[in-house]
Write an enzyme that holds these catalytic residues in place. Structure first.
Site, PDB file in Angstrom:
ATOM      1  N   LYS A  87      23.530   4.706  -8.487  1.00  0.00           N
ATOM      2  CA  LYS A  87      24.180   4.494  -7.206  1.00  0.00           C
ATOM      3  C   LYS A  87      23.798   3.108  -6.704  1.00  0.00           C
ATOM      4  O   LYS A  87      22.759   2.563  -7.091  1.00  0.00           O
ATOM      5  CB  LYS A  87      23.793   5.589  -6.206  1.00  0.00           C
TER       6      LYS A  87
ATOM      7  N   SER B 277      26.149   5.244  12.193  1.00  0.00           N
ATOM      8  CA  SER B 277      27.103   5.949  13.064  1.00  0.00           C
ATOM      9  C   SER B 277      28.132   6.709  12.254  1.00  0.00           C
ATOM     10  O   SER B 277      28.181   6.627  11.051  1.00  0.00           O
ATOM     11  CB  SER B 277      27.770   4.982  14.017  1.00  0.00           C
TER      12      SER B 277
ATOM     13  N   THR C 289      25.834   6.734  -1.772  1.00  0.00           N
ATOM     14  CA  THR C 289      25.785   6.512  -0.319  1.00  0.00           C
ATOM     15  C   THR C 289      27.077   5.781   0.079  1.00  0.00           C
ATOM     16  O   THR C 289      28.104   6.412   0.250  1.00  0.00           O
ATOM     17  CB  THR C 289      24.522   5.733   0.118  1.00  0.00           C
TER      18      THR C 289
ATOM     19  N   THR D 234      14.996  -0.864  -9.313  1.00  0.00           N
ATOM     20  CA  THR D 234      16.351  -0.984  -8.787  1.00  0.00           C
ATOM     21  C   THR D 234      16.641   0.168  -7.873  1.00  0.00           C
ATOM     22  O   THR D 234      15.780   0.953  -7.546  1.00  0.00           O
ATOM     23  CB  THR D 234      17.379  -0.966  -9.915  1.00  0.00           C
TER      24      THR D 234
ATOM     25  N   GLU E  92      28.221  -3.399  -1.373  1.00  0.00           N
ATOM     26  CA  GLU E  92      28.838  -3.071  -0.087  1.00  0.00           C
ATOM     27  C   GLU E  92      29.865  -4.127   0.319  1.00  0.00           C
ATOM     28  O   GLU E  92      29.545  -5.303   0.447  1.00  0.00           O
ATOM     29  CB  GLU E  92      27.764  -2.913   0.992  1.00  0.00           C
TER      30      GLU E  92
ATOM     31  N   ASN F 296      27.457  -2.496   7.536  1.00  0.00           N
ATOM     32  CA  ASN F 296      26.051  -2.561   7.911  1.00  0.00           C
ATOM     33  C   ASN F 296      25.802  -2.706   9.403  1.00  0.00           C
ATOM     34  O   ASN F 296      24.677  -2.581   9.870  1.00  0.00           O
ATOM     35  CB  ASN F 296      25.354  -3.662   7.116  1.00  0.00           C
TER      36      ASN F 296
END
Lengths: 408, 408
Positions: A183, A408, A157, A194, A281, A403
């Site tokens: 991932k 979008s 992702t 997880t 992230e 985040n």
């Protein structure tokens, strides 16, 4: 990809990523993601039914594919394939979500020419939107049984790169390969499970032993990472072992073969867990916290995860600021046994806190070591002799950006 | 400052900030902070000994001033003054830290001409650095017993503004005033306590009743806010009630007077808690989560705090993105009883999730309502009839900036 595995403990060899004997795979682009350069659907297949084990999210809103894979594996602990997609988690999608997951399983099973009960389903991406079944059908139609590694891309992702590892060991004169991929990289705070992780091996495992092996190893690897404290609805780790390596069946016991296998298996899970943490992230640094001299292992694990999970510690590390009060505050928030007068902390082996007082450190030297891309924090609780470990990453502007604009 | 208190429940009047009868205060600049425009030391004083109650951080590394104030209040539940400083938390400073806190208490008591056992000490700021006692001495020398409100500035750290509120009620024909002030705005995740909060009143409270009143009201106010999930080492809320209003002693019971007082007292604590949440480090929005139809109050409180504490929910709100899957994921992470097929969510009264399915909402309308500076999330768990509430803020670039550079 930098390897974070310590060299000295190896009873296995890390080899270039490869499928173990008897596995085929593929990944394709069908339009689930916006970028046609990226794969968004894939699968994994074993020529023979493989023993299978899984661990699954404890989030109460368990996604349909996660539920279905759990039910499927629990039937006979056998799998022959797993079909996967990204960009849509098929989570919180009600009865239609389960119907869609069953349909996806059925299509994949038909194309693989195996029974539906031997096929797992894994989805990841946005929560709450119906799975676009026309694209899923298109994907199954395109997927083939090949030797490529595109499936390792098809589950990503916000991940910046694929996360893969293969290890090899010798058992009974046979080469056994263990390969894993997974991932991340947000909503990462595994509890007894997880994000999506897949580990396949050609090892022959004794009947019923695989689930215990997975569960015990997940506890000290995937369950000890956190990116943002949020536990996903889709988390799962699935392992398949098809036995084609030809070794004698491995029990989950203290035998030399079991220990050799578990060592290599743990290395695969540890590397994948660290890869997720390092690619959290927005992250710029992998953070590893080691706790020693804890009253017990649970205390050590708890403290390690509290430190690595503290937003304030994470932001200070991003800012390359040796603000140790935040590490101490994070330790003290737990209910672990802590000697509050004799707690010590090292940062990349440099003394930071000694017996609950500031170590006499050089700010410039600390700043320098904090500029590295792996930060290791060692905590001595002075309360026993147990150890624990956890991994995470720093908290950055990019985490917020990713985040704030996820859909979008 | 916008008031978030609902109008319809008022049995008290919110008045411009004022000290209750018999209280004096002051705040000065002594050089603890870099900016000489800002106060960094202050105190609060009652002309007569006041009943006192406190709640304190559960962080195991409790700071010296927090420990000392707890010990002081626990002696006879009486206080006549509190001396405070910002920019240095006097936390994790070992034996010297307690010596310095005792010295600060003694100097303030001497200047106030009261017994040391009647003076509390509160410090906030960087952890782990010795308190600069020359500056503390200079501060006590400068402080006077005045009617100004500078003390409400002298406790701030990264707060953007002071947080104050006064309410008045009539009891037995007497006007009773309750005034509170506090500071945030990072390391906010109170557990049985909070960051520094001070509530003073001239009400006459029956002997022994004040601690119970404070503890019960803190549970539903300060303990239900979170900015970043980190619990400070210095948290405390202290209340003083000097009885100079002349009302009959108030018991902590169901009497009309007690209910009137507790209503106004709760309003003060609620407003201060919300002010901290709204002014959380880097925040642009106050987030309020209301949970209804929970199996019990504890479940409702837990779910409210989980939603408001989720980094992913907070970042989505900053991005003004109605990414409801994150709210659902946060709910499901708790062990609260949840009807996973009939959970509903409203955002500023607009349906977002209905019976665990996406409500048919208009993205443009949602985007519009998310641009407001207060976001209210209502969660219906469909599992009982208990309610709960929590407050927090969004997660922004500025939170990261502030905490990457806190010590610089």
């Amino acid at each position: 990809m930098q390897s974070f595995i310590e060299e000295e403990e190896k009873t296995y060899e890390v080899v270039p990523f490869t499928w173990p004997k008897g596995y085929k795979a593929d990944g394709v682009y069908v339009g689930l993601r916006k970028n046609p350069e990226k794969k968004d659907m894939g699968w994994l297949y074993s020529e023979v039914p493989a023993q299978a084990a899984g661990t699954y999210t404890t989030n109460q809103f368990q996604a349909a594919p996660t539920k279905l894979t759990k039910q499927t594996i629990n039937k006979e602990h056998l799998l022959q394939g797993i079909v996967m997609n990204t960009a849509n988690a098929n989570s919180v999608t009600g009865k239609q979500g389960m119907i869609d997951a069953l349909q996806m399983q059925a299509w994949a099973a038909e194309k693989m020419a195996v029974d539906s009960d031997l096929v797992g389903v894994a989805s990841t991406g946005v929560i709450g939107e119906p799975l676009p079944m026309n694209l899923i059908k298109k994907g199954v139609d395109k997927l083939q049984l090949l030797d490529n590694f595109y499936v390792t891309e098809a589950v990503l992702t916000t991940d910046k790169h694929t996360k893969t590892i293969s290890t090899q060991i010798e058992l009974d004169g046979q080469t056994v390969t263990i390969s894993g991929f997974c991932k991340g990289s947000g909503m990462i705070h595994p509890k007894m499970a997880t994000m999506l992780g897949f580990v396949v091996t050609d090892a022959k495992i004794a009947d019923g032993a695989l689930q215990g092996m997975l569960s015990q190893e997940v506890d000290s690897t995937f369950n000890q990472i956190t990116v943002d404290g949020d536990t996903s609805t889709n988390d799962m780790v699935v392992t398949m072992a098809n036995g084609l390596a030809g070794n004698e069946p491995i029990e989950n016991d203290d035998s030399a073969n079991a220990q050799t296998f578990l060592n290599a298996y743990n290395a695969v899970l540890t590397q994948l867990a660290q890869d997720i943490a390092a690619d959290g992230e927005g992250s710029t640094k992998l953070v590893e916290v080691n706790v020693e001299n804890a009253a017990n292992h649970a205390d050590a694990q708890k403290v390690a995860k509290a430190v690595v999970g503290s937003n304030l510690v994470k932001a200070a590390i991003f800012g390359e600021d040796a603000n140790w009060g935040r590490i101490i505050a994070a330790i003290g928030q737990t209910n672990a046994q802590v000697d509050v007068d004799h707690t010590s902390v090292w940062l990349n082996d440099l003394p930071l806190v000694t017996d609950s007082h500031s170590a006499d450190f050089d700010e410039a030297v600390m700043k320098q070591t904090l500029s590295e891309n792996k930060i290791t924090i060692l905590v001595d609780l002075h309360s026993g002799n147990a150890t624990g470990q956890a991994w995470g990453c720093d908290l950055t502007y990019n985490y917020v950006r990713i985040n704030a604009t996820y859909r979008s």
